[in-house]
Design a protein around this motif. Structure first.
Motif, PDB file in Angstrom:
ATOM      1  N   PHE A  67       0.837  -1.210   0.000  1.00 41.47           N
ATOM      2  CA  PHE A  67       0.000   0.000   0.000  1.00 41.47           C
ATOM      3  C   PHE A  67       0.870   1.259   0.000  1.00 41.47           C
ATOM      4  CE2 PHE A  67       0.399   2.237   4.078  1.00 41.47           C
ATOM      5  CZ  PHE A  67       1.300   1.395   4.692  1.00 41.47           C
ATOM      6  N   CYS A  68       2.170   1.092   0.186  1.00 44.99           N
ATOM      7  CA  CYS A  68       3.027   2.218   0.575  1.00 44.99           C
ATOM      8  C   CYS A  68       3.265   3.209  -0.560  1.00 44.99           C
ATOM      9  CB  CYS A  68       4.360   1.685   1.082  1.00 44.99           C
ATOM     10  SG  CYS A  68       5.499   3.007   1.500  1.00 44.99           S
ATOM     11  N   GLY A 112      11.504   7.772   6.350  1.00 46.17           N
ATOM     12  CA  GLY A 112      11.864   6.709   5.411  1.00 46.17           C
ATOM     13  C   GLY A 112      10.796   6.399   4.404  1.00 46.17           C
ATOM     14  N   GLY A 113      10.943   5.206   3.825  1.00 44.73           N
ATOM     15  CA  GLY A 113      11.696   4.041   4.239  1.00 44.73           C
ATOM     16  C   GLY A 113      11.627   3.756   5.744  1.00 44.73           C
ATOM     17  N   ALA A 146       9.822   4.454  12.795  1.00 45.03           N
ATOM     18  CA  ALA A 146      10.357   3.114  13.023  1.00 45.03           C
ATOM     19  C   ALA A 146       9.318   2.068  12.655  1.00 45.03           C
ATOM     20  CB  ALA A 146      10.736   2.965  14.491  1.00 45.03           C
ATOM     21  N   HIS A 147       9.807   0.931  12.220  1.00 45.80           N
ATOM     22  CA  HIS A 147       8.919  -0.200  11.944  1.00 45.80           C
ATOM     23  C   HIS A 147       8.942  -1.101  13.184  1.00 45.80           C
ATOM     24  CE1 HIS A 147       6.914  -3.498  10.158  1.00 45.80           C
ATOM     25  NE2 HIS A 147       7.100  -3.136   8.903  1.00 45.80           N
ATOM     26  N   PRO A 148       7.773  -1.383  13.776  1.00 50.49           N
ATOM     27  CA  PRO A 148       7.760  -2.183  15.005  1.00 50.49           C
ATOM     28  C   PRO A 148       8.417  -3.565  14.814  1.00 50.49           C
ATOM     29  CG  PRO A 148       5.571  -1.341  14.503  1.00 50.49           C
ATOM     30  CD  PRO A 148       6.428  -1.014  13.330  1.00 50.49           C
ATOM     31  N   ASP A 209       1.093   5.296  13.594  1.00 52.77           N
ATOM     32  CA  ASP A 209       0.442   5.640  12.313  1.00 52.77           C
ATOM     33  C   ASP A 209      -0.659   4.631  12.043  1.00 52.77           C
ATOM     34  OD1 ASP A 209       2.524   7.450  11.893  1.00 52.77           O
ATOM     35  OD2 ASP A 209       3.596   6.150  10.485  1.00 52.77           O
ATOM     36  N   VAL A 211      -4.005   3.891   9.266  1.00 56.26           N
ATOM     37  CA  VAL A 211      -4.480   4.324   7.945  1.00 56.26           C
ATOM     38  C   VAL A 211      -5.915   3.848   7.754  1.00 56.26           C
ATOM     39  CG1 VAL A 211      -4.109   4.162   5.445  1.00 56.26           C
ATOM     40  CG2 VAL A 211      -2.143   4.258   6.972  1.00 56.26           C
ATOM     41  N   SER A 241      -5.508   9.157   5.676  1.00 54.15           N
ATOM     42  CA  SER A 241      -6.407   8.661   4.642  1.00 54.15           C
ATOM     43  C   SER A 241      -5.529   7.918   3.630  1.00 54.15           C
ATOM     44  CB  SER A 241      -7.064   9.878   3.971  1.00 54.15           C
ATOM     45  OG  SER A 241      -7.693   9.491   2.795  1.00 54.15           O
TER      46      SER A 241
HETATM   47  C1  LIG Z   1       7.875   5.698   6.225  1.00 56.22           C
HETATM   48  S1  LIG Z   1       6.471   4.916   6.853  1.00 56.22           S
HETATM   49  C2  LIG Z   1       6.743   4.582   8.593  1.00 56.22           C
HETATM   50  C3  LIG Z   1       7.950   3.832   9.075  1.00 56.22           C
HETATM   51  C4  LIG Z   1       8.130   2.404   8.682  1.00 56.22           C
HETATM   52  N1  LIG Z   1       8.615   2.334   7.339  1.00 56.22           N
HETATM   53  C5  LIG Z   1       6.875   1.588   8.807  1.00 56.22           C
HETATM   54  O1  LIG Z   1       6.290   1.304   7.795  1.00 56.22           O
HETATM   55  O2  LIG Z   1       6.530   1.227   9.937  1.00 56.22           O
HETATM   56  C6  LIG Z   1       5.451   6.325   7.023  1.00 56.22           C
HETATM   57  C7  LIG Z   1       3.957   6.158   7.117  1.00 56.22           C
HETATM   58  O3  LIG Z   1       3.348   6.646   5.941  1.00 56.22           O
HETATM   59  C8  LIG Z   1       2.035   6.123   5.860  1.00 56.22           C
HETATM   60  N2  LIG Z   1       1.751   5.754   4.466  1.00 56.22           N
HETATM   61  C9  LIG Z   1       2.550   5.101   3.609  1.00 56.22           C
HETATM   62  N3  LIG Z   1       1.914   4.929   2.416  1.00 56.22           N
HETATM   63  C10 LIG Z   1       0.699   5.508   2.526  1.00 56.22           C
HETATM   64  C11 LIG Z   1      -0.412   5.670   1.641  1.00 56.22           C
HETATM   65  N4  LIG Z   1      -0.396   5.205   0.415  1.00 56.22           N
HETATM   66  N5  LIG Z   1      -1.491   6.350   2.105  1.00 56.22           N
HETATM   67  C12 LIG Z   1      -1.513   6.842   3.361  1.00 56.22           C
HETATM   68  N6  LIG Z   1      -0.510   6.707   4.247  1.00 56.22           N
HETATM   69  C13 LIG Z   1       0.587   6.050   3.845  1.00 56.22           C
HETATM   70  C14 LIG Z   1       1.984   4.901   6.760  1.00 56.22           C
HETATM   71  O4  LIG Z   1       1.102   5.121   7.825  1.00 56.22           O
HETATM   72  C15 LIG Z   1       3.416   4.758   7.236  1.00 56.22           C
HETATM   73  O5  LIG Z   1       3.496   4.278   8.561  1.00 56.22           O
END
Ligand SMILES: C[S@@+](CC[C@H](N)C(=O)[O-])C[C@H]1O[C@@H](n2cnc3c(N)ncnc32)[C@H](O)[C@@H]1O
Ligand code: SF4
Length: 454
Positions: A67-68, A112-113, A146-148, A209, A211, A241
């Motif tokens: 989903f990232c 990040g990442g 951080a990623h848990p 975080d 979603v 969102s």
């Molecule tokens: C860089 S990541 C957090 C740290 C680590 N990589 C993790 O995933 O736990 C940042 C945050 O962006 C949010 N995120 C990433 N892709 C997203 C999307 N397509 N729509 C909404 N939020 C998103 C997620 O909640 C995620 O935890």
């Protein structure tokens, strides 16, 4: 809000972490000379008073969550750590050589990442390397994402010893079907362990975080996720969102399609359900997407109207200069923006030649600077005003006409020479900003470049 209003206003729109938004930056970009000049201007106007911020992008993740939407590089090879950290420190040197005196650092944010992909020792080298050439402001704030699943007690302790007091853990959703679909299996126990360890070590603000709008999410799964969140009581919660942007190259959103996503009204119900439960638990909504306990300084920032928004999202304080280090990072000198190249290889190659790795940017003109203030006011304080002549601009009347249309739908209320967003219209805050977004209005995009506003 009625279903018909949701349908009327649920259109593609920016999240306004900057103005102008990235797709509307000048095509010609920014010259290196202008970038250096505006960086120096912002530095000289602010270093003694408020300090500067650093955003450091640490792009690696061991597994792809489908989903990232972030800029990341998936790899299980940890030999990427050493050259990457060395390059970030070289990029920092380029800035330190440009600045006329030692910078005072107010904020460092590791994003990040997954910053905790790096070993605690490498993170220590990074931060010690940065601080060797800077002073800390007395009220500095260091934070990291951080990623848990891969955050160890040692990570938490090492970063705490370096001055970090805030962290945020990606949780997204605890439901197994949702987790399987987004390829992110993450048991509650991991979040519990890292949250509790953070508190034992002395972190003063732990954020989670979450979603809404992910594939196969239901009202029940949101309720259950918030029930679990309640057990850990994070100080802040980002309730994002879900941004569905599969057309953006390289984000890797796959493994499900639009039919698996909650539709607009369903998605709205997920948000409303979450918001109601979070309010019952004592969380206050801060700007867009964020909730905080009244004991957290983000709540205080909202009350004192010092809340700011930049590429990291909301922050409790504002600095005029934010330097972004690392691949894809965006720097903000208030008068201009500049973004670094988006691949690790290019980034390392350019910096190792002793050059700034900037590939695009934007120099703000007077109109941009005024609109930027209005949009920040709306995003951070849910109100803005043009009482002050400094905040008037030639197309203000057309803008007021668009706002009057929204007033009929109950989205804005007019004050003396200004507007306010009523509580119930907060989900539409991006639409209200769009009424001021002259660059968007003049250059209507012909293809999808933004996620939906609601
Ligand atoms: C860089 S990541 C957090 C740290 C680590 N990589 C993790 O995933 O736990 C940042 C945050 O962006 C949010 N995120 C990433 N892709 C997203 C999307 N397509 N729509 C909404 N939020 C998103 C997620 O909640 C995620 O935890
Ligand atoms: S959500 Fe976090 S861990 Fe997953 S791919 Fe994105 S940045 Fe990496």
């Amino acid at each position: 809000m009625s279903d018909s209003l949701i349908q009327k206003y649920n259109i593609p729109g920016p999240r306004y972490t900057s103005y102008p938004t990235v797709p509307f930056w000048d095509e010609a970009g920014i010259s290196l000379e202008d970038w250096k000049k505006t960086t120096l201007r912002a530095f000289n106007e602010s270093n003694e008073k408020e300090g500067i911020s650093l955003y450091i992008h640490l792009p690696f993740c061991e597994n792809l969550c489908t989903f990232c939407g972030c800029h990341k590089r998936i790899t299980k090879r940890h030999d990427v750590e050493e050259p990457y950290i060395t390059t970030v420190l070289k990029e920092w040197d380029l800035y330190c050589n440009l600045l006329p005196q030692k910078p005072n650092i107010k904020e460092i944010h590791l994003g990040g990442g997954t910053p905790t992909f790096f070993s605690p020792q490498k993170l220590r080298e990074l931060i010690e390397g940065i601080l060797a050439k800077a002073n800390r402001c007395t009220d500095y704030e260091f934070s990291f994402e951080a990623h848990p699943n891969n955050t160890t007690k040692e990570h938490l302790q090492v970063l705490f010893d370096l001055g970090f007091r805030r962290n945020s853990f990606g949780v997204q959703d605890y439901d197994l079907k949702v987790q399987q679909t987004i390829n992110r299996i993450q048991p509650f126990e991991n979040v519990e362990r890292t949250t509790n360890q953070s508190r034992e070590i002395g972190y003063t603000s732990v954020s989670h975080d979450l979603v809404f709008g992910l594939p196969f999410q239901t009202k029940e799964s949101i309720i259950s996720t918030i029930e679990k969140t309640k057990l850990l009581k994070p100080d802040r919660i980002a309730f994002y969102s879900y941004a569905h942007v599969p057309w953006i190259k390289g984000v890797g959103q796959r493994g499900y399609d639009e039919n698996d996503l909650p539709k607009e009204i369903e998605k709205r119900i997920l948000y409303e359900t979450g918001k109601k439960l979070l309010s019952e638990l004592g969380y206050v909504e801060i700007g867009m997407d964020h909730f905080a306990l009244v004991t957290d300084n983000m709540h205080e920032a909202m009350v004192k109207k010092t809340l700011h928004r930049n590429f990291m999202g909301y922050t409790a304080g504002k600095t005029k200069l934010m330097i972004g280090l690392g691949m894809s990072s965006i720097s903000d000198s208030w008068y201009s923006f500049a973004q670094n190249v988006k691949t690790v290889e290019e980034y390392q190659e350019i910096v190792n030649k002793g050059e700034f790795p900037i590939f695009r940017g934007h120099l703000l003109n007077n109109e941009d600077l005024i609109i930027r203030e209005h949009i920040l006011n709306i995003m951070c304080h849910f109100e803005t005003s043009w009482k002050d002549d400094r905040l008037k601009f030639p197309e203000l009347n057309e803008c007021i006409e668009r706002l009057q249309e929204m007033q009929k739908d109950g989205l804005v209320e007019f004050t003396e020479n200004g507007i306010k967003v009523p509580e119930k219209a907060r989900p539409f805050v991006r639409n209200i900003c769009m009424a001021f977004d002259l660059r968007l209005i003049r250059n209507k995009p012909t293809t999808r470049i933004f996620s939906m506003t609601i």
